[in-house]
Structures are given as C-alpha cells and as structure tokens.
Design a protein around this motif. Structure first.
Motif, PDB file in Angstrom:
ATOM      1  N   THR A 154       0.931  -1.261  -0.096  1.00 31.66           N
ATOM      2  CA  THR A 154       0.074  -0.247   0.088  1.00 31.66           C
ATOM      3  C   THR A 154       0.897   1.192   0.116  1.00 31.66           C
ATOM      4  N   LEU A 155       0.430   2.459   0.084  1.00 31.14           N
ATOM      5  CA  LEU A 155       0.845   3.622   0.016  1.00 31.14           C
ATOM      6  C   LEU A 155       1.982   3.925  -1.059  1.00 31.14           C
ATOM      7  N   VAL A 156       2.936   3.393  -0.870  1.00 26.76           N
ATOM      8  CA  VAL A 156       4.240   3.549  -1.640  1.00 26.76           C
ATOM      9  C   VAL A 156       3.872   2.841  -3.044  1.00 26.76           C
ATOM     10  N   THR A 157       3.448   2.127  -3.106  1.00 27.21           N
ATOM     11  CA  THR A 157       2.916   1.361  -4.448  1.00 27.21           C
ATOM     12  C   THR A 157       1.831   2.138  -5.245  1.00 27.21           C
ATOM     13  N   ALA A 158       1.237   2.848  -4.537  1.00 24.79           N
ATOM     14  CA  ALA A 158      -0.023   3.744  -5.247  1.00 24.79           C
ATOM     15  C   ALA A 158       0.409   4.561  -6.397  1.00 24.79           C
ATOM     16  N   GLY A 159       1.869   5.131  -6.251  1.00 24.20           N
ATOM     17  CA  GLY A 159       2.291   5.837  -7.358  1.00 24.20           C
ATOM     18  C   GLY A 159       2.511   5.102  -8.640  1.00 24.20           C
ATOM     19  N   VAL A 160       3.200   3.793  -8.217  1.00 20.93           N
ATOM     20  CA  VAL A 160       3.549   3.066  -9.204  1.00 20.93           C
ATOM     21  C   VAL A 160       2.440   2.378 -10.199  1.00 20.93           C
ATOM     22  N   TYR A 161       1.391   2.216  -9.256  1.00 21.79           N
ATOM     23  CA  TYR A 161       0.237   1.604  -9.742  1.00 21.79           C
ATOM     24  C   TYR A 161      -0.597   2.669 -10.675  1.00 21.79           C
ATOM     25  N   LEU A 162      -0.543   3.825 -10.245  1.00 21.47           N
ATOM     26  CA  LEU A 162      -1.333   4.795 -10.969  1.00 21.47           C
ATOM     27  C   LEU A 162      -0.543   5.166 -12.405  1.00 21.47           C
ATOM     28  N   LEU A 163       0.824   5.043 -12.319  1.00 18.50           N
ATOM     29  CA  LEU A 163       1.628   5.118 -13.644  1.00 18.50           C
ATOM     30  C   LEU A 163       1.298   3.912 -14.563  1.00 18.50           C
ATOM     31  N   ILE A 164       1.007   2.578 -13.931  1.00 16.00           N
ATOM     32  CA  ILE A 164       0.828   1.627 -14.724  1.00 16.00           C
ATOM     33  C   ILE A 164      -0.536   1.679 -15.364  1.00 16.00           C
ATOM     34  N   ARG A 165      -1.585   2.161 -14.755  1.00 16.60           N
ATOM     35  CA  ARG A 165      -2.804   2.412 -15.344  1.00 16.60           C
ATOM     36  C   ARG A 165      -2.792   3.659 -16.374  1.00 16.60           C
ATOM     37  N   PHE A 166      -1.851   4.576 -16.233  1.00 22.16           N
ATOM     38  CA  PHE A 166      -1.726   5.429 -17.321  1.00 22.16           C
ATOM     39  C   PHE A 166      -0.718   5.362 -18.149  1.00 22.16           C
ATOM     40  N   ASN A 167      -0.311   4.165 -18.496  1.00 16.35           N
ATOM     41  CA  ASN A 167       0.970   3.938 -19.070  1.00 16.35           C
ATOM     42  C   ASN A 167       0.859   4.420 -20.716  1.00 16.35           C
ATOM     43  N   TYR A 168      -0.607   4.106 -21.241  1.00 14.18           N
ATOM     44  CA  TYR A 168      -0.680   4.596 -22.579  1.00 14.18           C
ATOM     45  C   TYR A 168      -0.257   6.044 -22.805  1.00 14.18           C
ATOM     46  N   LEU A 169      -0.609   6.483 -21.913  1.00 13.45           N
ATOM     47  CA  LEU A 169      -0.157   8.179 -22.179  1.00 13.45           C
ATOM     48  C   LEU A 169       1.127   8.443 -22.188  1.00 13.45           C
ATOM     49  N   LEU A 170       2.010   7.583 -21.326  1.00 15.45           N
ATOM     50  CA  LEU A 170       3.329   7.936 -21.298  1.00 15.45           C
ATOM     51  C   LEU A 170       4.236   7.528 -22.284  1.00 15.45           C
ATOM     52  N   LEU A 171       3.907   6.974 -23.204  1.00 13.96           N
ATOM     53  CA  LEU A 171       4.778   6.285 -24.378  1.00 13.96           C
ATOM     54  C   LEU A 171       5.379   7.743 -25.129  1.00 13.96           C
ATOM     55  N   ASP A 172       6.547   7.758 -25.411  1.00 19.61           N
ATOM     56  CA  ASP A 172       7.248   8.697 -26.348  1.00 19.61           C
ATOM     57  C   ASP A 172       6.912   9.959 -25.704  1.00 19.61           C
ATOM     58  N   MET A 173       7.386  10.031 -24.512  1.00 22.58           N
ATOM     59  CA  MET A 173       7.326  11.301 -23.839  1.00 22.58           C
ATOM     60  C   MET A 173       8.763  11.850 -23.524  1.00 22.58           C
ATOM     61  N   PHE A 174       9.121  13.056 -23.380  1.00 21.98           N
ATOM     62  CA  PHE A 174      10.259  13.606 -23.014  1.00 21.98           C
ATOM     63  C   PHE A 174      10.448  13.369 -21.258  1.00 21.98           C
ATOM     64  N   PHE A 175       9.216  13.385 -20.641  1.00 22.86           N
ATOM     65  CA  PHE A 175       9.110  13.354 -19.128  1.00 22.86           C
ATOM     66  C   PHE A 175       9.522  12.082 -18.638  1.00 22.86           C
ATOM     67  N   LEU A 176       9.219  11.032 -19.508  1.00 22.33           N
ATOM     68  CA  LEU A 176       9.659   9.691 -19.103  1.00 22.33           C
ATOM     69  C   LEU A 176      11.169   9.328 -19.088  1.00 22.33           C
ATOM     70  N   LYS A 177      11.880  10.148 -19.849  1.00 25.07           N
ATOM     71  CA  LYS A 177      13.536  10.173 -19.764  1.00 25.07           C
ATOM     72  C   LYS A 177      14.014  10.843 -18.449  1.00 25.07           C
ATOM     73  N   ILE A 178      13.204  11.730 -18.284  1.00 24.23           N
ATOM     74  CA  ILE A 178      13.685  12.590 -16.821  1.00 24.23           C
ATOM     75  C   ILE A 178      13.240  11.519 -15.743  1.00 24.23           C
ATOM     76  N   LEU A 179      12.049  10.867 -15.736  1.00 24.81           N
ATOM     77  CA  LEU A 179      11.699  10.028 -14.820  1.00 24.81           C
ATOM     78  C   LEU A 179      12.685   8.779 -14.682  1.00 24.81           C
ATOM     79  N   LEU A 180      13.071   8.255 -16.033  1.00 24.69           N
ATOM     80  CA  LEU A 180      14.253   7.125 -15.986  1.00 24.69           C
ATOM     81  C   LEU A 180      15.488   7.597 -15.316  1.00 24.69           C
ATOM     82  N   LEU A 181      15.790   8.747 -15.356  1.00 25.75           N
ATOM     83  CA  LEU A 181      17.108   9.253 -14.710  1.00 25.75           C
ATOM     84  C   LEU A 181      16.843   9.471 -13.099  1.00 25.75           C
TER      85      LEU A 181
END
Length: 572
Positions: A219-246
C-alpha cells in the motif's frame, strides 16, 4: 476484532484470486457504474473497473493486510486501544482498494487522500516528538501529490467525464493530455518517494512495525507505481519519461548507498524499499508496465515478511533497533532467522525465489534495450548494492557476536507471529514462479551474449563479497572512515535530502507563516478587531455603568461643566 478482520480479508483475497483466474482466462474486463444520486440532469456515479490487474492487486493487498492484522494481535498485545489500531489499518486497506478499482480520477483522489490521511494517523501512533515530526513530513510530502491530482481533475474538465480510462488511447498527442500526464508523473513521484521527494519514506519508520510492513509492501508507496501503470498508454514517447528514468535510477542508487551506511534495522529495510521502488519506476518509464507490476507483486511478499521478522527481532531485543547491538541471533531465534534469511535472499534475486523471476527479467530487458551507459550502470550498480547491504545485514544480525548484555532472554515461541510469517515465507518462495506463469502466458526469449546474461550474477557476487568484507572490518575501518568523514556524512544522509526537504523548504514557509501569525493574526487584526473591540466595549460599559449608578457627584460635575460652557459661549 483481530480475528474477524483477518478472516474476512483472507476470504476476500481468495475470492479475488479465483475471480482473477476467471478474468485472465477469458480476457474479461467489467466496468460497473453505480448511480448514487440523480437530480434533474445531474447524476453522481461511482465507477468500478474490474480486470485481471485490479483483481490480482486487490488479492495481494487483502492477503498481506490479513496476515499483518493477525500478526498485530501478538505484536500490539500490550496496546490498550488495539481495536482502534485495527480500524485504522482497515481504513488504510479500504483506501487502497478504492484506489485500485477506480477508473475515475475523482474516486482515485478519494483513495489517494485516504491513504495520506490514515498514514499520518498511523505514523504518529506512538505519540512522541519524533513520530509527530515524521508524520508531518509524510503528510506534507503526500499533499504535493494530492495537489497535482486536484489539478488533473480541473484539467479533465475539458473532456466530457472524469473517467480517464476512456481517453487514454485516442488522445495521446493532445497537448492537454501531455499536461495531465506530466502532473500524474509528479503525483506518482511524491507517493512513491522518488528523488527529490524521498526523505519521507525512511521517516515513516516511526510507525508501528505491522504498519511499516503494510505500507512498504503493498500500500501507500506502491500507489504511485500503480497509477502510472494505469496511465501507461499516455506516457509512451514522452520527454518526461526520460527524466523519470534518470530520477528513478538515481533514487535506486542513492537508497542502495545510504542503506550501507545505516545502522537502524527498520531504516535499512525502508531504504531497500526505496531502492526497489526506483527499480519499478525506472522499468515503467522504459515502457514495460506489466514487468513493473510483476516486480511490485513479488516485492510485496518478501518485503512484508522482512518487516515482520524485523519486528520480532526488535521485540526480542527490548526495542533496540541498532544492528551493532545484535549478532548471533540465529542461535536464539532460529525460525525467525530462517524467515529473515529467505526474504533477504529473495530481495537479492537468488535463483528460484520470488525476487529472482522479476529482477532477472527486468535486468535482462535493460541489457536488451537501447539505453545509454549511465542508466545501464545505475541499474547494475544498484543491484550490486542490494546484495551489498543485505549480506552486511545478515552478517551483523546472524553471524557476528552478540553485543548486548548477557541477561537478555531471546526466545522464538510467539506462535501467532510465526504462523503469519510462515505463510508469507511460503508465498515468498512460490509467488514469483506462480505469477510469471499467470501474468506472462507466453514464454519470453531474451537472447543475449553470455557475459551480459551472466552480468546479474557477477554483480551480485561482487556486491555480496564487498558486504562481507565491510561487515568484518572492525577498528581498522575507523581511520579510513574518518578520512572521508564529510563524504560519508553526505552518503549517509541520503544526499542531504531530509535536511533540504525538512529544513530547507519547509523551514522558510513555516517561518514566514509564523511571522504572519505573529504580526497579522496576533498583531494588527487582533488590535483592531478582537481585542480592540473588546477594549472599546469595556470602556463604554464602564462609563455607562458609572452613569447608571445615578451618583449625585456626577450630576453636579456635569451641571458645573454645562454652566462653564454656557458662560464661555456668552463671553465669546
């Protein structure tokens, strides 16, 4: 109350498991809408999304929370208000379940905010100054994410509804969706404690150990990961993802280094959670949501077990958390030591335990991907550091000499705790292979050169060897440590992040608000409104009271004054 909660949550988790099997076999998704209020043309609707992912995650959350509640029956037995504690844990679990089954951004905010509020109540449960500070830091850090979710709600007014699940596929290139996805990434970073929001996660260790076990696993700490898993269609080919990766790669690296300098048992495990969260976020930002979800679930099992073992050890050591006082505990509490060692080895990714299936697959996909050298090294060095601090922990706890007084009575007979730990031990061994068969229904073939394929094992062996050497350095290491005292302080303090977030940012805001309170609320506004009106009224009432007494002297005095004024006017 403990047993009833445990029983219902366990039955609920089994029900979710069978539903998950049915859904994944038949490739089903059910979208339910429950109309709460209908007034003229306005209808308030509660939406629920049931698919294999939400059912499987709910099963894991309810299973771990049922075991944690059963464990709390013994761990919190001296607590006078045990039912209050159990109710708080249940509220926590219900907030997480609401977040899991929500395809709607409003109901996600309800679950998200519920997690933040109840986590504050649980972190300050022991009611001392350290707990209050940790709770405030946790609550304020999570409020940042809540604000971003609120902004997403206002941006989504541009569409017809708040059911984000409908808009993910066909609005990828829309600039509004880019803004929304940027805010979602920031919200997820605060909840999952990525750099620069990492300092609250080790501070949340002030909560009771069963709560830590629940918070840091599913719970709690995995909520952010789960939210991004649900929104993952939006996040493809985005510049923000490179920053998140770093940033997530740096989080992994920073947490691994800090855990090697730490001596608090619970903080070492908390920093290990931070490292694994960085791994989940980084693999998610590479566009592999199912793999991130797989690691999230396997990690939940052995991390919950690790915290439970830490709780037993802290109890036995009379509430001492410093690992330098421990040592040789495998002689006194062998069953707890068995559980701890297996969960530690699962964390390291030792073959055929739960962590191996997800971590090995992640690192092979990293080797397979088209990444730069920095990210590649961050992944592999962080994996080596995981082995490093785990072996160091095992050496300090199990192998080295016992460093406390001789009169301590260490025993391993708390069967309530042991039963709950053995159940999770069973899952820590089996869940990895079970989930890999269920989630990835077709076999992956990752073809790599021999050295890259063996890279994980090389790094793990090297990290383990270093951990063994460091834990055996006694007086010799003091001179070396003093030579690099400042650098060691920098690494030990999570790159000064707690100081920056607590004293750097919050201090100026709180100091400014204190000045406002002093000068405005307790100053001018008090003088002219509250106390000022009171003084004027008081003076008038005193004056009227004197007149009301009907004293002859007053009339005489007023008569003389009137006569003087009239004479003065006539003379002029």
């Amino acid at each position: 109350m403990c047993f009833i909660s445990f029983f219902f949550l366990f039955i609920f988790s089994m029900l979710n498991f069978f539903l998950f099997i049915y859904f994944i076999m038949n490739n089903l998704v059910i979208f339910l809408e429950w109309e709460l209020i209908s007034f003229n043309s306005i209808s308030v609707v509660m939406s629920i999304l049931l698919d294999w992912m939400s059912l499987l995650f709910m099963m894991f959350v309810s299973l771990i929370s049922s075991v944690v509640i059963y464990y709390s029956k013994s761990y919190m037995s001296s607590e006078l208000n045990l039912n209050r504690f159990i109710l708080l844990v249940l509220m926590f679990v219900l907030s997480m379940i609401l977040l899991i089954i929500s395809p709607n951004i409003i109901s996600i905010l309800l679950g998200w905010d519920g997690l933040g509020l109840v986590s504050y109540c649980l972190v300050i449960y022991y009611q001392n100054l350290k707990s209050y500070n940790a709770g405030m830091l946790t609550a304020l850090s999570n409020r940042i994410g809540d604000v971003f979710i609120l902004m997403v709600i206002s941006w989504m007014l541009n569409y017809g509804s708040w059911n984000y699940i409908f808009y993910l596929n066909f609005m990828k290139n829309d600039y509004i969706m880019m803004i929304i996805s940027f805010m979602i990434i920031l919200a997820a970073m605060t909840k999952s404690a990525q750099i620069p929001f990492s300092s609250w996660l080790p501070a949340a260790m002030a909560a009771p150990t069963p709560v830590s076990s629940l918070v840091h696993s599913s719970t709690l700490v995995t909520a952010g990961v789960y939210l991004l898993i649900r929104f993952n269609y939006l996040l493809l080919d985005m510049f923000f993802l490179k920053i998140l990766l770093l940033l997530s790669g740096l989080t992994m690296f920073m947490a691994g280094i800090s855990a090697n300098y730490e001596y608090d048992l619970k903080k070492i495990i908390a920093l290990s959670t931070l490292s694994q969260l960085g791994l989940m976020m980084s693999i998610l930002s590479m566009g592999l949501p199912n793999l991130a979800f797989f690691h999230l679930l396997t990690h939940a099992m052995f991390k919950a077990l690790l915290f439970m073992c830490a709780g037993v050890i802290i109890h036995m050591m009379n509430n001492i958390q410093d690992i330098r006082f421990m040592g040789g505990i495998s002689m006194f509490i062998p069953l707890t030591s068995l559980c701890m060692n297996i969960s530690n080895l699962a964390l390291c990714g030792i073959p055929f335990l739960a962590g191996f299936y997800s971590k090995d697959l992640i690192l092979e996909m990293v080797s397979f991907s088209n990444l730069n050298l920095l990210i590649f090294f961050l992944y592999y060095i962080s994996t080596g550091l995981t082995m490093y601090y785990t072996i160091r922990l095992i050496m300090y706890l199990m192998v080295n000499d016992f460093n406390l007084l001789c009169i301590y009575n260490l025993y391993d007979e708390d069967y309530v705790m042991l039963k709950s730990m053995f159940f999770l031990l069973f899952m820590s061994v089996l869940s990895g292979s079970l989930l890999s068969w269920l989630i990835f229904s077709y076999p992956y073939m990752i073809y790599l050169p021999f050295n890259l394929k063996m890279m994980v094992i090389y790094v793990s062996f090297f990290g383990g060897f270093m951990g063994y050497l460091i834990s055996n350095m006694k007086i010799y290491s003091i001179n070396k440590f003093l030579m690099t005292y400042n650098f060691s302080g920098f690494l030990c303090m999570m790159w000064f992040m707690p100081g920056l977030s607590t004293y750097g940012l919050n201090y100026y805001f709180l100091n400014f608000s204190q000045k406002l309170l002093k000068n405005v609320d307790l100053g001018w506004s008090e003088l002219y409104s509250g106390q000022g009106l009171y003084m004027i009224m008081k003076n008038y009432s005193v004056m009227y009271n004197i007149f009301h007494i009907n004293n002859f002297k007053i009339y005489l005095f007023s008569f003389i004054l009137w006569m003087i004024m009239i004479l003065f006017l006539f003379l002029i």
